[in-house]
Structure formats: C-alpha cells, structure tokens
Design an enzyme around this catalytic site. Structure first.
Site, PDB file in Angstrom:
ATOM      1  CG  ASP A 196      40.565  39.644  41.838  1.00 52.80           C
ATOM      2  OD1 ASP A 196      40.459  40.799  41.389  1.00 52.80           O
ATOM      3  OD2 ASP A 196      40.987  38.695  41.165  1.00 52.80           O
ATOM      4  CD  GLU A 218      40.925  44.170  40.294  1.00 48.82           C
ATOM      5  OE1 GLU A 218      42.030  43.764  39.961  1.00 48.82           O
ATOM      6  OE2 GLU A 218      39.909  44.006  39.616  1.00 48.82           O
ATOM      7  CG  ASP A 228      40.313  34.820  40.151  1.00 48.42           C
ATOM      8  OD1 ASP A 228      40.897  35.645  39.432  1.00 48.42           O
ATOM      9  OD2 ASP A 228      39.511  33.974  39.723  1.00 48.42           O
TER      10      ASP A 228
END
Ligand SMILES: [Zn+2]
Length: 371
Positions: free
Chosen positions: A155, A239, A332
C-alpha cells in the site's frame, strides 16, 4: 563539456513562457516549416524533440497527461538521441565512459551504472541542480519469481512510503534533519534576496542541490525496494491508482474549483515524496506479469480480518482499529492486507487466462555526465 550540450539547446522550438494552446500548435507548425533553419543543429535531436512534442500533444488529447508546456530554463531540459551504434559508447576506465553526441562529439560521463548491452537510444538531461545526465534506455532485467506462490500486498502510505501485507513498513529516505533545517534557512534567504540578484542565483542553486540529493535517495530507494519485493514474492499487488491524476486534482476542476486544495496539497506532497510512482514502474519492469493492480475502493476502511467496512475504524492516519473484531494494526498495513486478498481472489479467476503484463515502460537509468 556542459557548455557543449548547452549550446545545442537551440533545437527547442520556442522559449516563450506559457503560450496559449493554439499558439503552441502554430509554433509547432512553424518550427516544422522552418526545418531548413533548424537543420543547422543535429537532425536527430530535432526530430526526436518534435516527436516527443507530438507524443505530449497526443497524451494531452487523450487526457492522460497535462498539456505539454514549453520547457523552462532549468526544468526538463534535455534531448534524445536515437540510432545509437555499438561504437558510440565506450568505456575509458573503471569510472569514466564516453558517448558520441551528434554535432557535439565525444562527451565523457561517470560510468556509475552498467550501460545496457545494445542500447539503441539515450537521453541527455539536466536536473534542477544543473547536473547533466546521460540515460540509456533499458528495461531492468526481469527478476525470476521465487516460486513460493506467495502474494504480497503493498500500500502506498502517507505516514510511511509503502507498507507491505507482511507488516513491514518501507519508509523512503528524505532529507536529514540538518539538511531540512538548511533547506528552510535557504528558503528564507531566497525570500529576502532581490529579483535577478547574484545572491538569489546562488541560493537557488543551493536549494536545487539539496532537492536533487533528496530525489537521488528516493530513486535509490525505489530500485532497492522493487528488487527486494520482486525477489521475495511471486505476485505483488498494488492499488490501481493514478498518482498523477490525484496530484493534479488538487488544483480543482471546473465542477469543484479548488475544493480541499490545501489538505490535498499536503497529502500530495506526501505521495510524491514517497516515490510511489517510480516504485510501481520498477516493480512492473523487474516482475513483469507478476504485478497485479487492484481497485483501491474500501481498502483503507475494510478490516482485513473480519471484512467489515467501518468508516470509524481509522482512528488516525496511522492506526486502524476494527470495532467489530477488535483487530488493530498500522492503517497502511491493514490496507496492504486487503490489497493482497483482493489480488489473491483475482489471481484465482485469472488462472489459465492470459493476464498480460501490459506495455513495459522504457524508463531509463540515469548515468551522471562529467563536466
Ligand atoms: Zn474486524
């Protein structure tokens, strides 16, 4: 030497600051019409400059990039050389190499990285600190997968540069405290320095040097981190976020002019400082076909243990605490675990299919030119 390169800046189609869009098109047409005059310089350099410009225009129309801007002094200066022959690059000693630049001749550079075999093009650029680089276009060698079947979620954090689903936090190096203090002092000096003064020039150069140092460290971090992840995991999930689009949106759109501009500007600085974009680019090159991009929806709000989406669970920027199952973790890391789990689901669906790696970005490796 850097004078030799600087003299060849005349290939640039224009130096007016911020002309209108129609004006840019007109200038491009004119530049092409006046090719006889431009022929005084290296034809290869000019053709590449125009090609780059045309690509920038195409990107603009496709709305994937911002409108191309005329190059400003000290910003994005450089040119590309193609049709490089085997004899155009040679090594003089352990640390010194030489490259042939059309119309300039042989230019020495510090042999700081291996020059890739059979490089067909290179780019000469100047950074904000005034350093010249020669960058040979080369895709980093793919790193073989470990074959463990392990999937990692990574992340993009704000507090840390990247968090891995294993619980690791990967902070990208920034300036040291003493360097930050110096930067602040310089910025204050700059505010007091008169426009166009020699002092202003010196202060600006010192600021650029510090910023270049920070950028070097970030690039180094992206190289090492991407290599490590590509070596350790079969699949790396990230992502699917267009960092560029996010950073741009802070300026506001027609529908919502400048909404949350200040808050976003702060966040954007964090994103950019984290060097996330470069990390993902390098990952895709070093682990081609093994990087999975997943939708970021709810990855920061969902509990990675019980799966409940809870808007209140994010206690702070750094802490995630699930109110249903009590799971608490670095926010995170929790998001990285969600990203991993989504990718693992996708991986099952994609099995047997041909998940292609997509186009490989020919991000060049920079080699410092000597002056
Ligand atoms: Zn939970």
């Amino acid at each position: 030497m850097d004078l030799a390169v600087e003299q060849h800046s005349f290939w640039k189609p224009g130096r007016k600051s911020a002309p209108g869009f129609a004006e840019q098109c007109r200038q491009l047409t004119e530049a092409r019409a006046e090719f006889d005059w431009l022929r005084a310089g290296s034809i290869i350099v000019q053709q590449q400059a125009l090609k780059d410009f045309a690509q920038a225009m195409a990107n603009f129309f496709a709305r994937t990039h911002k409108r191309p801007a005329w190059r400003k002094r000290g910003q994005g200066e450089g040119f590309r050389i193609v049709a490089v022959k085997a004899g155009d690059v040679r090594r003089l000693s352990r640390n010194v190499g030489e490259v042939r630049i059309p119309k300039v001749g042989w230019v020495r550079f510090r042999w700081s990285r291996a020059v890739p075999e059979g490089a067909k093009s290179f780019r000469v650029t100047r950074d904000r600190a005034g350093r010249w680089f020669v960058a040979f276009a080369a895709i980093p060698e793919p790193i073989p997968a470990p074959g463990t079947g392990e999937v990692a979620g990574v992340d993009r954090g704000v507090a840390v540069s990247a968090a891995v689903s294993t619980g690791e936090l990967l902070p990208a190096p920034t300036l040291r405290d003493s360097e930050k203090a110096r930067l602040l002092r310089l910025l204050r000096k700059l505010a007091r320095a008169g426009r166009g003064s020699n002092r202003r020039g010196r202060v600006n150069a010192a600021i650029a040097k510090l910023k270049a140092r920070e950028s070097d460290r970030r690039k180094d971090w992206a190289e090492k981190t991407s290599t490590g992840l590509a070596r350790r995991f079969d699949v790396i999930a990230v992502e699917d976020l267009k960092v560029r689009n996010m950073t741009r949106s802070a300026r506001g759109t027609i529908e919502a002019p400048g909404r949350n501009v200040r808050a976003k500007a702060g966040l954007n600085r964090g994103i950019l400082a984290a060097g996330w974009g470069l990390l993902v680019t390098r990952l895709e090159q070093k682990a081609p076909g093994r990087v999975v991009k997943v939708s970021p929806a709810y990855t920061s709000l969902r509990c990675s243990v019980c799966g409940i989406v809870d808007r209140e669970a994010r206690e702070s920027q750094a802490v995630f605490r699930c109110r249903s199952c009590g799971y608490a973790a670095n926010a995170d890391v929790n998001a990285a675990r969600n990203i991993r789990d989504i990718a693992a689901g996708h991986a099952v669906k994609a099995r047997g299919g041909d998940r292609d790696a997509g186009p490989v970005n020919r991000e060049p490796q920079l080699v410092l030119l000597s002056v």
